[in-house]
Design a protein around this motif. Sequence first.
Motif, PDB file in Angstrom:
ATOM      1  N   LYS A 224     -16.034  25.501 -24.371  1.00 27.21           N
ATOM      2  CA  LYS A 224     -14.966  25.260 -23.400  1.00 27.21           C
ATOM      3  C   LYS A 224     -15.477  24.483 -22.193  1.00 27.21           C
ATOM      4  CE  LYS A 224     -12.055  29.266 -24.495  1.00 27.21           C
ATOM      5  NZ  LYS A 224     -11.511  30.544 -23.984  1.00 27.21           N
ATOM      6  N   LYS A 225     -16.682  24.814 -21.755  1.00 27.30           N
ATOM      7  CA  LYS A 225     -17.245  24.095 -20.608  1.00 27.30           C
ATOM      8  C   LYS A 225     -17.453  22.626 -20.937  1.00 27.30           C
ATOM      9  CE  LYS A 225     -21.011  24.017 -17.249  1.00 27.30           C
ATOM     10  NZ  LYS A 225     -21.077  22.538 -17.331  1.00 27.30           N
ATOM     11  N   MET A 226     -17.996  22.351 -22.126  1.00 28.88           N
ATOM     12  CA  MET A 226     -18.219  20.961 -22.517  1.00 28.88           C
ATOM     13  C   MET A 226     -16.891  20.216 -22.676  1.00 28.88           C
ATOM     14  SD  MET A 226     -21.471  20.994 -25.164  1.00 28.88           S
ATOM     15  CE  MET A 226     -21.146  22.546 -26.008  1.00 28.88           C
ATOM     16  N   ILE A 227     -15.907  20.863 -23.242  1.00 30.18           N
ATOM     17  CA  ILE A 227     -14.595  20.231 -23.397  1.00 30.18           C
ATOM     18  C   ILE A 227     -14.011  19.897 -22.027  1.00 30.18           C
ATOM     19  CG2 ILE A 227     -12.195  20.681 -24.071  1.00 30.18           C
ATOM     20  CD1 ILE A 227     -13.336  22.227 -26.492  1.00 30.18           C
ATOM     21  N   ASN A 228     -14.144  20.817 -21.104  1.00 25.44           N
ATOM     22  CA  ASN A 228     -13.628  20.564 -19.759  1.00 25.44           C
ATOM     23  C   ASN A 228     -14.368  19.401 -19.099  1.00 25.44           C
ATOM     24  OD1 ASN A 228     -11.776  21.700 -17.573  1.00 25.44           O
ATOM     25  ND2 ASN A 228     -13.746  21.636 -16.498  1.00 25.44           N
ATOM     26  N   ASP A 229     -15.673  19.347 -19.295  1.00 20.33           N
ATOM     27  CA  ASP A 229     -16.469  18.278 -18.693  1.00 20.33           C
ATOM     28  C   ASP A 229     -16.078  16.903 -19.236  1.00 20.33           C
ATOM     29  OD1 ASP A 229     -17.841  20.116 -17.186  1.00 20.33           O
ATOM     30  OD2 ASP A 229     -19.597  20.187 -18.510  1.00 20.33           O
ATOM     31  N   TYR A 230     -15.868  16.827 -20.552  1.00 20.65           N
ATOM     32  CA  TYR A 230     -15.662  15.525 -21.175  1.00 20.65           C
ATOM     33  C   TYR A 230     -14.201  15.106 -21.275  1.00 20.65           C
ATOM     34  CZ  TYR A 230     -20.578  15.395 -22.445  1.00 20.65           C
ATOM     35  OH  TYR A 230     -21.950  15.360 -22.388  1.00 20.65           O
ATOM     36  N   PHE A 231     -13.289  16.064 -21.402  1.00 12.87           N
ATOM     37  CA  PHE A 231     -11.892  15.695 -21.656  1.00 12.87           C
ATOM     38  C   PHE A 231     -10.957  15.919 -20.466  1.00 12.87           C
ATOM     39  CE2 PHE A 231     -13.590  16.046 -25.912  1.00 12.87           C
ATOM     40  CZ  PHE A 231     -12.947  15.016 -26.598  1.00 12.87           C
ATOM     41  N   ALA A 232     -11.240  16.888 -19.626  1.00 12.54           N
ATOM     42  CA  ALA A 232     -10.341  17.156 -18.501  1.00 12.54           C
ATOM     43  C   ALA A 232     -10.174  15.955 -17.570  1.00 12.54           C
ATOM     44  CB  ALA A 232     -10.826  18.381 -17.722  1.00 12.54           C
ATOM     45  N   PRO A 233     -11.215  15.118 -17.356  1.00  7.69           N
ATOM     46  CA  PRO A 233     -11.039  13.970 -16.447  1.00  7.69           C
ATOM     47  C   PRO A 233     -10.190  12.829 -17.011  1.00  7.69           C
ATOM     48  CG  PRO A 233     -13.356  14.626 -16.600  1.00  7.69           C
ATOM     49  CD  PRO A 233     -12.639  15.303 -17.715  1.00  7.69           C
ATOM     50  N   ILE A 234      -9.853  12.880 -18.305  1.00  9.19           N
ATOM     51  CA  ILE A 234      -9.125  11.767 -18.918  1.00  9.19           C
ATOM     52  C   ILE A 234      -7.673  11.782 -18.459  1.00  9.19           C
ATOM     53  CG2 ILE A 234      -8.452  10.660 -21.080  1.00  9.19           C
ATOM     54  CD1 ILE A 234     -10.815  12.013 -22.423  1.00  9.19           C
ATOM     55  N   GLU A 235      -7.212  10.651 -17.941  1.00 10.62           N
ATOM     56  CA  GLU A 235      -5.843  10.539 -17.453  1.00 10.62           C
ATOM     57  C   GLU A 235      -4.933   9.946 -18.534  1.00 10.62           C
ATOM     58  OE1 GLU A 235      -5.905   8.223 -13.921  1.00 10.62           O
ATOM     59  OE2 GLU A 235      -7.098   9.678 -12.773  1.00 10.62           O
ATOM     60  N   ASN A 236      -3.670  10.320 -18.453  1.00 11.49           N
ATOM     61  CA  ASN A 236      -2.671   9.742 -19.341  1.00 11.49           C
ATOM     62  C   ASN A 236      -2.198   8.406 -18.779  1.00 11.49           C
ATOM     63  OD1 ASN A 236      -2.213  11.931 -21.374  1.00 11.49           O
ATOM     64  ND2 ASN A 236      -1.723  13.099 -19.539  1.00 11.49           N
ATOM     65  N   HIS A 237      -2.112   7.418 -19.653  1.00  8.52           N
ATOM     66  CA  HIS A 237      -1.611   6.108 -19.243  1.00  8.52           C
ATOM     67  C   HIS A 237      -0.095   6.002 -19.391  1.00  8.52           C
ATOM     68  CE1 HIS A 237      -5.674   4.563 -18.884  1.00  8.52           C
ATOM     69  NE2 HIS A 237      -5.954   5.024 -20.091  1.00  8.52           N
ATOM     70  N   ALA A 238       0.498   6.981 -20.078  1.00 12.16           N
ATOM     71  CA  ALA A 238       1.938   6.938 -20.321  1.00 12.16           C
ATOM     72  C   ALA A 238       2.446   8.355 -20.532  1.00 12.16           C
ATOM     73  CB  ALA A 238       2.236   6.080 -21.560  1.00 12.16           C
ATOM     74  N   PRO A 239       3.738   8.586 -20.344  1.00 11.90           N
ATOM     75  CA  PRO A 239       4.306   9.905 -20.653  1.00 11.90           C
ATOM     76  C   PRO A 239       4.182  10.208 -22.141  1.00 11.90           C
ATOM     77  CG  PRO A 239       5.860   8.528 -19.431  1.00 11.90           C
ATOM     78  CD  PRO A 239       4.754   7.639 -19.866  1.00 11.90           C
ATOM     79  N   LYS A 240       4.275  11.466 -22.482  1.00 13.13           N
ATOM     80  CA  LYS A 240       4.254  11.846 -23.890  1.00 13.13           C
ATOM     81  C   LYS A 240       5.420  11.172 -24.607  1.00 13.13           C
ATOM     82  CE  LYS A 240       3.906  15.866 -26.940  1.00 13.13           C
ATOM     83  NZ  LYS A 240       3.782  17.339 -26.981  1.00 13.13           N
ATOM     84  N   PRO A 241       5.168  10.512 -25.724  1.00 16.59           N
ATOM     85  CA  PRO A 241       6.247   9.789 -26.407  1.00 16.59           C
ATOM     86  C   PRO A 241       7.395  10.716 -26.801  1.00 16.59           C
ATOM     87  CG  PRO A 241       4.115   9.139 -27.279  1.00 16.59           C
ATOM     88  CD  PRO A 241       3.868  10.318 -26.389  1.00 16.59           C
ATOM     89  N   GLU A 242       8.610  10.269 -26.560  1.00 14.03           N
ATOM     90  CA  GLU A 242       9.793  11.006 -26.988  1.00 14.03           C
ATOM     91  C   GLU A 242      10.277  10.423 -28.307  1.00 14.03           C
ATOM     92  OE1 GLU A 242      12.796  11.184 -24.037  1.00 14.03           O
ATOM     93  OE2 GLU A 242      11.479  12.039 -22.489  1.00 14.03           O
ATOM     94  N   ARG A 243      10.562  11.306 -29.249  1.00 12.05           N
ATOM     95  CA  ARG A 243      10.957  10.846 -30.578  1.00 12.05           C
ATOM     96  C   ARG A 243      12.302  11.438 -30.971  1.00 12.05           C
ATOM     97  NH1 ARG A 243       5.445  11.561 -30.776  1.00 12.05           N
ATOM     98  NH2 ARG A 243       4.238   9.857 -31.715  1.00 12.05           N
ATOM     99  N   THR A 244      13.094  10.645 -31.631  1.00  7.04           N
ATOM    100  CA  THR A 244      14.305  11.135 -32.282  1.00  7.04           C
ATOM    101  C   THR A 244      14.219  10.725 -33.744  1.00  7.04           C
ATOM    102  OG1 THR A 244      15.481   9.101 -31.698  1.00  7.04           O
ATOM    103  CG2 THR A 244      15.712  10.983 -30.196  1.00  7.04           C
TER     104      THR A 244
END
Length: 441
Positions: A224-244
């Motif tokens: 969990k610590k490693m995941i937080n270190d490597y992935f938590a800083p990643i920002e989203n470039h777009a909203p979560k895609p909405e699908r129909t």
Amino acid sequence: MKKNLLTVAAAMLLGSLSFAQEVAYEEYDLDNGLHVILHQDNSAPVVTTSVMYHVGSKDEEPGRTGFAHFFEHLLFEGTENIERGEWFGIVSSHGGSNNANTTQDRTYYYETFPSNNLELGLWMESERMMHPVINQIGVDTQNEVVKEEKRQRIDNAPYGKVIYGTGINPFLFKNHPYKESVIGSMEDLDAAKLEEFRAFNEKFYNPNNAVLVVAGDIDFSDTKKMINDYFAPIENHAPKPERTVVKEEPITATIMETEYDSNIQIPLKIFAYKTPSMKERDAYVLDYISTLLTGGKSSRLYKKMVDEQKIAMQVLAFPRSMEDYGTYIIGALPLADTSLETLAESIDEEITKIQTELITEREYQKLRNQFENNFVNSNSSIQGIANSLARYYMLYGDTSLVNKEIEIYRDITREDIKRVANEYLKKNQRLELDYLPEPAE
């Protein structure tokens, strides 16, 4: 007495398989929306790190098919901190293996390492998500790779259009993007600009559109610590895609078509049906029907058409469950001078039997046992468990199916099989395709 003993033995088998299949896991979300699933198994010093993105060929824009599959290749090109062409060398030099694959609904990447290299796997996948290098040389290189793959698997492969659905899906789907092939159009890829590839990455390759699974010889706290270190800083470039879901009107009249293939010498008779979403219970029942008809040399159609009547050299089926709809393709290759019409009549006879008669208790128990074994085998390796956890969360919205899906199969009755065959395998709801060798000039 013999029947009772068999019943007891079957019950003991089901109980032992259920116990052996229990997969413990923990799941949670990072603040950026990345869903994380952890599974600990310290029986062997290996670990699989995988990321599934909720993007497949159905998410592509008209005129730009093939992007999702193209990215399966493109995102191995390199990152800001992994030199171009070095990805596979890094993995192999640390005792690991890796791969990726794409469907109509999702794209999946994974690495399997000795467990002391867990951090390396996490870093590499975070690099793929945070710092991909998408430039013209990478696009041009992978364009040639994808073209060669298409040539090998579809254009120059016997029955390639059937196996990959490119000669079938356009007849079953008129509106839904499932009508397009996963590998897409080479003309579309050639016409795409670099900015379009970058825009596709920014839209879909974000934490909020992904699930990270770490399975194997891990410690939860350290991981969990490693995941937080490597992935938590990643920002989203777009909203979560909405699908129909793009709605398809039901097929109400038989579609009769002929396709030609210059790579074959033996024709093929095909019936193809549009079936329900993988999430619907009837999709599981259709799995039973497919196995009953064409699941190996003891299946109904193989025994009848290949062994007894000797009118077919092979029978085949391609059931494909997808997120919005599914397809079921069933067919046969004629033996000697047998006509395709004769094959069609023989297949229809067996479909009619399932629609009008309950399958035997012996067949029913055999199906249950086969699916028990399939379920066990799907989760018999760390890689298999990682894939299952990602898939059930991403496409079914229910991670617990990694343990509970077998109950859906166990709950299917002989009456269900008869009902579903009547509902989905009607003659007026299918494509009938004669797949023929290219005629001589």
